[in-house]
Design a protein around this motif. Sequence first.
Motif: not given
Lengths: 114, 114
Positions: A57-65
């Motif tokens: 979820k965090l990756k989908a929102a671009g918050l983590v890589s």
Amino acid sequence: MFKEDYSIEKTAEILKLLGDKTRLTMLKILDKQTCCVCEFVEIFQVSQPSISQHLRKLKAAGLVSEERRGQWIFYSLHKANEYYPLIQQILLHLPNQEDKLLELEEKGTRVSCC
Amino acid sequence: MFKEDYSIEKTAEILKLLGDKTRLTMLKILDKQTCCVCEFVEIFQVSQPSISQHLRKLKAAGLVSEERRGQWIFYSLHKANEYYPLIQQILLHLPNQEDKLLELEEKGTRVSCC
DNA sequence: TTATTATATAACTATTTGCTTATATAGGTA
DNA sequence: TACCTATATAAGCAAATAGTTATATAATAA
């Protein structure tokens, strides 16, 4: 010298993501250190799929890589993200979480590959 | 001269409350103006109980306060709340919402009692 | 008093969420 | 190759969420 406005809709989405104790702690940790899935599993004492789903979820929102190193995939805060200024402001209010990974180091379960 | 840390748990709760488009917009409006239930109903075009339930959650968390004036109950941001500094920082990123109540005024449906 | 208006609460429902277990994929090692 | 470890995905489930309609409460007006 001030940032553009964020849209209410997208901001609400981001805040909903941060509105979970596990994800918020993850982000606070990742603001200072990189961390891999199995370390999060040990820190939060939940199943590995649960951690993977939060990270997705965090990756989908671009918050983590993510960055693969061998078998491990290390996650870090995606500081180039448009919403990082907002997120960092929020994280600044929270207590330091560096003890979490330090504990793993003391227990010898910190992943230190490469 | 910097604030105390907030707990992760309570902060996640607050952010979850803000992580809803309707509530986030409500708070942005209330940061500048007071507003009553029936005005929110018209602004958001949802049922009155839906608005009341959002406001109840915000009030339970101490984020808004209410003041009865005759038949109406006016809500405002509870700026003395411990979390107001965080909330205000977040709201500053959002586009101004003062047009919402201005529209009601032009339509003549703004409540202006007392 | 009765009727009207504003708001709150109760009960219900569909959707979303966060977890679980089981399984698939991918890399490292023997 | 086969096996082990790390991670992702699928499927299922219980709890939470956000809306609805119906009803209760409270203030105002006739």
